[in-house]
Scaffold this active site. Structure first.
Site, PDB file in Angstrom:
ATOM      1  CE  LYS A   1      70.232  18.234  62.768  1.00  0.00           C
ATOM      2  NZ  LYS A   1      69.204  17.260  63.080  1.00  0.00           N
TER       3      LYS A   1
ATOM      4  CG  ASP B   1      66.459  16.641  49.629  1.00  0.00           C
ATOM      5  OD1 ASP B   1      65.593  17.533  49.608  1.00  0.00           O
ATOM      6  OD2 ASP B   1      66.208  15.448  49.341  1.00  0.00           O
TER       7      ASP B   1
ATOM      8  CD  GLU C   1      61.001  13.348  44.231  1.00  0.00           C
ATOM      9  OE1 GLU C   1      61.455  14.409  43.787  1.00  0.00           O
ATOM     10  OE2 GLU C   1      61.322  12.885  45.341  1.00  0.00           O
TER      11      GLU C   1
ATOM     12  CD  GLU D   1      62.876  18.996  37.652  1.00  0.00           C
ATOM     13  OE1 GLU D   1      61.828  18.857  37.008  1.00  0.00           O
ATOM     14  OE2 GLU D   1      62.965  19.697  38.676  1.00  0.00           O
TER      15      GLU D   1
ATOM     16  CG  ASP E   1      69.083   6.586  44.206  1.00  0.00           C
ATOM     17  OD1 ASP E   1      69.074   7.782  44.516  1.00  0.00           O
ATOM     18  OD2 ASP E   1      70.124   5.915  44.108  1.00  0.00           O
TER      19      ASP E   1
ATOM     20  CG  ASP F   1      67.914  27.420  49.523  1.00  0.00           C
ATOM     21  OD1 ASP F   1      67.789  26.321  48.954  1.00  0.00           O
ATOM     22  OD2 ASP F   1      67.762  27.565  50.748  1.00  0.00           O
TER      23      ASP F   1
END
Ligand code: SAM
Length: 243
Positions: free
Chosen positions: A148, A144, A95, A70, A122, A180
């Site tokens: 923008k 993420d 993570e 994951e 990373d 989403d």
């Protein structure tokens, strides 16, 4: 501490382009509590263009069970839930962001975690460090979105990264992504389409589709509860084509 030249991609740094080859330097991962490695000891070993040897998952987990990865584990609830549900799989959770990584570690410490290893770094470096063809499934839950326009280039799931994931999939392996964010989802349709070794396994009304708008047999993470419950969900399941 050694000079750190390498800055990870998610911090606006360079992509890790050092090779990972047999005969390279083995990276030292001393898993604390048989569970996690912080970024600091990894930073100290990573330099620009350094050539590492691939990791051996069987050594890391002390068994050769199938490996699931994951990326962006957040508070660790997805990896913890799944690792407990079926202990015949090994889980590597990656993570980058320390404050949230610490929460994931605390959560996993509370459960029997023999089949979980967590690294704070990373994702690109750790995917490269895995042997090619070694991963059953990559899960990326709510990457993420960088909403923008000028930040879109920071999105993790670019074609080159999806290609890198595909190279590390075992036969029949998959990349599963839930988001989403509509704009990111539409970019993902294009980015996945650019990777010729992957195909969607999802169908609607007997027709193959690149994504569906519901999660299938999937633990509902914090970001799922926060955003996708409002009706916005794009779920991808891309499988490595058989050779
Ligand atoms: C929006 S959060 C989603 C967290 C969790 N997957 C969930 O669904 O609740 C995205 C996570 O990915 C992590 N992340 C972003 N880029 C990363 C990278 N390059 N390597 C590792 N983790 C990354 C972030 O720090 C953050 O915790």
């Amino acid at each position: 501490m050694a000079d750190v030249i390498f800055r990870p991609y998610y911090q606006g740094g360079v992509r890790y382009d050092g090779a990972v080859v047999a005969g390279g330097v083995p990276i030292k991962l001393n898993f604390i509590d048989n569970l996690y490695v912080d970024a600091q000891p990894i930073w100290e070993q990573v330099g620009e263009g350094k050539t590492f040897a691939p990791l051996n998952p069987a050594e890391i987990f002390n068994n050769s069970n199938p490996l699931l990865v994951e990326i962006g584990i957040g508070n660790g609830e997805f990896v913890a839930y799944n690792a407990c549900r079926d202990t015949s799989f090994n889980w590597l959770g990656i993570e980058a962001f320390r404050p949230i990584f610490v929460k994931a570690v605390a959560r996993c410490k509370k459960i029997s975690h023999d089949n979980i290893r967590l690294v704070q770094f990373d994702a690109e470096l750790f995917v490269r460090l895995l042997p090619e063809g070694s991963v059953g499934t990559f899960y990326i839950n709510f990457p993420d979105p960088w909403p923008k326009q000028r930040h879109h280039k920071r999105r993790l799931l670019k074609s080159w990264f999806l290609e890198l994931l595909a190279m590390h999939l075992a036969d029949g392996g998959s990349i599963i992504v839930a988001t989403d964010h509509e704009d990111y989802a539409m970019e993902l349709v294009e980015n996945f389409a650019a990777v010729s070794t992957l195909e969607s396994v999802l169908e609607q009304g007997g027709v193959r589709v690149p994504y569906i708008n519901e999660i299938v047999e999937h633990y509902q993470t914090k970001y799922y509860r926060k955003f996708a419950l409002n009706g916005r969900l794009y779920y991808f399941n891309m499988r490595l084509k058989s050779k």
